[in-house]
Design an enzyme around this catalytic site. Structure first.
Site, PDB file in Angstrom:
ATOM      1  N   GLU A   1      -3.540  -5.932  -4.674  1.00  0.00           N
ATOM      2  CA  GLU A   1      -2.534  -6.466  -5.275  1.00  0.00           C
ATOM      3  C   GLU A   1      -3.024  -7.278  -6.275  1.00  0.00           C
ATOM      4  O   GLU A   1      -3.758  -7.982  -6.931  1.00  0.00           O
ATOM      5  CB  GLU A   1      -1.965  -7.694  -3.940  1.00  0.00           C
ATOM      6  CG  GLU A   1      -1.585  -7.013  -2.544  1.00  0.00           C
ATOM      7  CD  GLU A   1      -0.692  -7.756  -1.387  1.00  0.00           C
ATOM      8  OE1 GLU A   1      -0.422  -9.212  -1.813  1.00  0.00           O
ATOM      9  OE2 GLU A   1      -1.386  -7.764  -0.549  1.00  0.00           O
TER      10      GLU A   1
ATOM     11  N   CYS B   1      -5.299 -10.028   3.641  1.00  0.00           N
ATOM     12  CA  CYS B   1      -6.920  -8.615   4.053  1.00  0.00           C
ATOM     13  C   CYS B   1      -7.659  -9.882   4.286  1.00  0.00           C
ATOM     14  O   CYS B   1      -7.988  -9.880   5.154  1.00  0.00           O
ATOM     15  CB  CYS B   1      -7.024  -7.426   2.586  1.00  0.00           C
ATOM     16  SG  CYS B   1      -5.477  -6.644   2.591  1.00  0.00           S
TER      17      CYS B   1
ATOM     18  N   ASN C   1     -14.400  -5.750   2.716  1.00  0.00           N
ATOM     19  CA  ASN C   1     -13.511  -7.161   2.711  1.00  0.00           C
ATOM     20  C   ASN C   1     -14.212  -8.416   3.051  1.00  0.00           C
ATOM     21  O   ASN C   1     -14.785  -9.270   2.526  1.00  0.00           O
ATOM     22  CB  ASN C   1     -12.501  -6.720   3.398  1.00  0.00           C
ATOM     23  CG  ASN C   1     -11.715  -6.212   2.568  1.00  0.00           C
ATOM     24  OD1 ASN C   1     -11.493  -5.827   1.066  1.00  0.00           O
ATOM     25  ND2 ASN C   1     -10.131  -5.925   3.425  1.00  0.00           N
TER      26      ASN C   1
ATOM     27  N   GLY D   1     -13.637 -22.576  -4.950  1.00  0.00           N
ATOM     28  CA  GLY D   1     -12.588 -23.135  -5.096  1.00  0.00           C
ATOM     29  C   GLY D   1     -12.246 -23.629  -3.972  1.00  0.00           C
ATOM     30  O   GLY D   1     -12.676 -23.818  -2.917  1.00  0.00           O
TER      31      GLY D   1
ATOM     32  N   VAL E   1       1.210  -1.680   0.478  1.00  0.00           N
ATOM     33  CA  VAL E   1       0.228  -0.201   0.173  1.00  0.00           C
ATOM     34  C   VAL E   1       0.909   1.395  -0.038  1.00  0.00           C
ATOM     35  O   VAL E   1       1.081   1.974  -1.001  1.00  0.00           O
ATOM     36  CB  VAL E   1      -0.750   0.659   1.042  1.00  0.00           C
ATOM     37  CG1 VAL E   1      -1.574   1.479   0.929  1.00  0.00           C
ATOM     38  CG2 VAL E   1      -2.334  -1.084   0.980  1.00  0.00           C
TER      39      VAL E   1
ATOM     40  N   GLY F   1      -7.240 -16.321   0.375  1.00  0.00           N
ATOM     41  CA  GLY F   1      -6.445 -16.400   1.586  1.00  0.00           C
ATOM     42  C   GLY F   1      -5.924 -14.482   1.395  1.00  0.00           C
ATOM     43  O   GLY F   1      -7.119 -13.866   0.939  1.00  0.00           O
TER      44      GLY F   1
HETATM   45  N1  LIG Z   1      -2.236  -5.352   0.652  1.00  0.00           N
HETATM   46  C1  LIG Z   1      -3.274  -5.000   0.147  1.00  0.00           C
HETATM   47  O1  LIG Z   1      -3.806  -5.504  -0.837  1.00  0.00           O
HETATM   48  C2  LIG Z   1      -4.214  -4.099   1.118  1.00  0.00           C
HETATM   49  C3  LIG Z   1      -5.235  -3.358   0.496  1.00  0.00           C
HETATM   50  C4  LIG Z   1      -5.707  -2.460   1.179  1.00  0.00           C
HETATM   51  C5  LIG Z   1      -5.362  -2.933   2.699  1.00  0.00           C
HETATM   52  N2  LIG Z   1      -4.512  -2.760   3.023  1.00  0.00           N
HETATM   53  C6  LIG Z   1      -3.912  -2.032   4.793  1.00  0.00           C
HETATM   54  O2  LIG Z   1      -2.486  -1.436   4.604  1.00  0.00           O
HETATM   55  C7  LIG Z   1      -1.991  -1.892   5.069  1.00  0.00           C
HETATM   56  C8  LIG Z   1      -1.009  -1.880   4.611  1.00  0.00           C
HETATM   57  O3  LIG Z   1      -0.461  -2.705   3.761  1.00  0.00           O
HETATM   58  P1  LIG Z   1       0.518  -3.763   3.244  1.00  0.00           P
HETATM   59  O4  LIG Z   1       0.446  -4.629   2.706  1.00  0.00           O
HETATM   60  O5  LIG Z   1       1.443  -2.649   2.405  1.00  0.00           O
HETATM   61  O6  LIG Z   1       1.164  -3.903   4.474  1.00  0.00           O
HETATM   62  P2  LIG Z   1       2.750  -4.765   4.178  1.00  0.00           P
HETATM   63  O7  LIG Z   1       2.864  -5.616   5.241  1.00  0.00           O
HETATM   64  O8  LIG Z   1       3.306  -5.287   2.666  1.00  0.00           O
HETATM   65  O9  LIG Z   1       4.099  -3.130   4.915  1.00  0.00           O
HETATM   66  C9  LIG Z   1       3.848  -2.929   5.524  1.00  0.00           C
HETATM   67  C10 LIG Z   1       5.495  -1.939   5.834  1.00  0.00           C
HETATM   68  O10 LIG Z   1       5.453  -1.463   6.245  1.00  0.00           O
HETATM   69  C11 LIG Z   1       6.929  -1.302   7.532  1.00  0.00           C
HETATM   70  N3  LIG Z   1       6.756  -0.761   8.671  1.00  0.00           N
HETATM   71  C12 LIG Z   1       6.419  -1.060  10.108  1.00  0.00           C
HETATM   72  N4  LIG Z   1       6.386  -0.537  11.380  1.00  0.00           N
HETATM   73  C13 LIG Z   1       6.930   0.686  10.806  1.00  0.00           C
HETATM   74  C14 LIG Z   1       7.073   2.145  11.409  1.00  0.00           C
HETATM   75  N5  LIG Z   1       6.907   1.972  12.941  1.00  0.00           N
HETATM   76  N6  LIG Z   1       7.665   2.756  10.826  1.00  0.00           N
HETATM   77  C15 LIG Z   1       7.569   2.998   9.382  1.00  0.00           C
HETATM   78  N7  LIG Z   1       7.727   1.505   8.614  1.00  0.00           N
HETATM   79  C16 LIG Z   1       6.987   0.520   9.332  1.00  0.00           C
HETATM   80  C17 LIG Z   1       7.169  -2.553   7.513  1.00  0.00           C
HETATM   81  O11 LIG Z   1       8.295  -2.723   7.513  1.00  0.00           O
HETATM   82  C18 LIG Z   1       6.532  -2.589   6.138  1.00  0.00           C
HETATM   83  O12 LIG Z   1       7.410  -2.926   4.790  1.00  0.00           O
HETATM   84  C19 LIG Z   1      -2.858  -2.920   6.350  1.00  0.00           C
HETATM   85  O13 LIG Z   1      -3.366  -2.419   6.937  1.00  0.00           O
HETATM   86  C20 LIG Z   1      -3.195  -3.999   5.773  1.00  0.00           C
HETATM   87  O14 LIG Z   1      -4.843  -4.385   5.669  1.00  0.00           O
HETATM   88  C21 LIG Z   1      -3.263  -4.160   2.215  1.00  0.00           C
END
Ligand SMILES: NC(=O)c1ccc[n+]([C@@H]2O[C@H](COP(=O)([O-])OP(=O)(O)OC[C@H]3O[C@@H](n4cnc5c(N)ncnc54)[C@H](O)[C@@H]3O)[C@@H](O)[C@H]2O)c1
Length: 447
Positions: free
Chosen positions: A156, A264, A212, A257, A11, A261
């Site tokens: 993603e 999210c 979601n 399916g 994100v 997973g």
């Molecule tokens: N991945 C998706 O498809 C998606 C879609 C919508 C919403 N979200 C939400 O967005 C949020 C982030 O998801 P993601 O998949 O990008 O997570 P991710 O785990 O891929 O990345 C999180 C990043 O944050 C960093 N981090 C942790 N603590 C930190 C801090 N104190 N300061 C700076 N960086 C820090 C980690 O090192 C990591 O690189 C989550 O809440 C998730 O539920 C994700």
């Protein structure tokens, strides 16, 4: 506009790269120093179509920087995004420690007017909790920090496209001045019509979970129907076509399916259940959606076990697809994890192929004798008893039936994504099991 983005995951990194692409100056902060160093050297740490080009552009224009120095990024920014992880705690509730670590950092270093935008999927009341935490620290009268919720809906695999052309930009709890500033920031993503939907923070926070969980509900509903189809001799694909043609239902997210997973759906489903329980509300539908999915992740293994009369010791399985869905390298909560661990526990070996997830698989499983990751999908077939399809990558959609029959020792295919036609598989001399459809060429399991 000057922007700081905390978190360089799917994100944060996508958002930062897109904002830089349209002209904003973005500084990304991550606590993972290796990731920051690698990003600074121009490497993209995740597989996400279109992202490497944007990172390259951001580097060339010097509008995209990476640092571990939170103070520097906060100082320079007008808008500060929180896009860190909110993983599940052991009880299934959302772990807000990363969100609060960023909050505390902002509290320590912010001077002047700042807007904090929480993009991390967080329980209802998190904006209030961030505000309360900031207020505890706020000694300086010259500092004014507004906090809003801005849930992210990107997917993603198409994250860049979703970020550049979002269906909606949801803002919760913004004052008119903050709203105006965020409209300006996001204007390049909202060009053909107004994408803004503004509301109070709690509604925005719940809306993200609701979205979601609604999608997860559709999938679990179809898996329930698929299991019923197996019991009653119906074909779930025919059922899908029949109900999808109803515009009130539509065709999206109604594929049966081997379970959903990803980073999210499973975690947000658990978190919303815990939120409900905190308010003494029994979320019966969410519980059922979750339970059906957890069970569905075992269906492929159950079918394999049935076919081999419970004896998998020494057998080898070709597994196609490890990522939780196509076009990503993300294996968080992937059905493949459940399958592989079950196969290994039963004494079987795995020869797997995924177009993008091998590095992630190595990180998760380490080096082990019963897992071979092959460079080509065809290579997995040699010496394998059966083929198992777990992820519906485009590359798997057309099967070379002849090659599969010739190479597999038992000419048997277990398809967790219903990619192939049972009649054609039987015609090709393959035993074929799929989800919610009559088995083809197979001996009928006793019902
Ligand atoms: N991945 C998706 O498809 C998606 C879609 C919508 C919403 N979200 C939400 O967005 C949020 C982030 O998801 P993601 O998949 O990008 O997570 P991710 O785990 O891929 O990345 C999180 C990043 O944050 C960093 N981090 C942790 N603590 C930190 C801090 N104190 N300061 C700076 N960086 C820090 C980690 O090192 C990591 O690189 C989550 O809440 C998730 O539920 C994700």
């Amino acid at each position: 506009m000057k922007v700081a983005v905390f978190g360089t995951g799917y994100v944060g990194l996508t958002l930062a790269a897109c904002l830089a692409e349209v002209g904003h100056a973005v500084c990304c902060v991550d606590v993972d120093a290796r990731r920051v160093a690698s990003l600074s050297e121009g490497h993209c740490p995740i597989f996400e179509p279109g992202l490497p080009v944007l990172l390259k552009n951001g580097r060339a224009s010097a509008r995209l920087a990476f640092t571990t120095d939170a103070a520097r990024a906060i100082d320079a920014a007008t808008v500060i995004f929180i896009a860190v992880g909110t993983p599940s705690l052991p009880d299934g509730s959302a772990d807000l420690s990363q969100v609060f670590a960023v909050t505390d950092s902002i509290a320590r270093h912010a001077r002047g007017d700042k807007i904090v935008v929480n993009k991390s999927t967080s329980p209802v009341g998190t904006v209030d909790a961030i505000k309360a935490r900031l207020a505890r620290h706020d000694a300086s009268t010259a500092t004014r920090v507004d906090v809003v919720s801005n849930p992210e809906f990107l997917k993603e695999g198409s994250a860049v496209l979703d970020c550049m052309r979002p269906d909606r930009i949801l803002i919760g709890g913004a004052s008119p001045a903050t709203q105006a500033l965020l409209r300006e920031l996001f204007a390049p993503f909202s060009r053909n019509h107004d994408k803004f939907i503004c509301m109070d923070a709690r509604s925005a926070e719940l809306a993200k979970y609701a979205a979601n969980c609604m999608l997860a509900t559709r999938i679990s509903f179809m898996n329930e129907m698929a299991n019923l189809a197996e019991h009653t001799g119906a074909d779930i694909e025919a059922v899908r076509r029949a109900i999808g043609s109803d515009p009130r239902i539509g065709y999206d997210f109604i594929y049966a399916g081997c379970g959903f997973g990803g980073s999210c759906f499973p975690k947000d489903l658990s978190a919303l259940q815990r939120i409900a329980e905190q308010y003494d509300y029994q979320p019966r539908l969410l519980q059922a959606v979750d339970a059906i999915n957890q069970r569905q992740k075992h269906r492929l293994f159950e079918k394999i076990l049935d076919h081999y009369d419970g004896d998998l010791a020494g057998k080898t399985f070709a597994v196609w697809g490890l990522a939780f869905k196509p076009n990503t390298d993300d294996m968080r909560e992937a059905s493949s994890q459940v399958l592989l661990r079950s196969l290994w526990q039963a004494g079987a070996n795995v020869q797997a192929f995924d177009p993008q997830a091998h590095a992630e698989a190595r990180r998760l499983f380490g080096e082990r004798d019963d897992l071979r990751l092959m460079d080509r999908k065809e290579d997995t077939l040699s010496g394998a008893h059966a083929l198992v399809i777990v992820t519906e990558w485009q590359d798997f959609r057309v099967l070379d039936n002849g090659l599969v029959r010739q190479r597999l020792l038992d000419a048997t295919v277990f398809d967790g994504r219903n990619l192939y036609e049972p009649a054609q598989m039987a015609e090709a001399g393959l035993v074929y099991y799929s989800i919610g459809r009559p088995d083809a060429g197979a001996r009928q399991a006793p019902r």
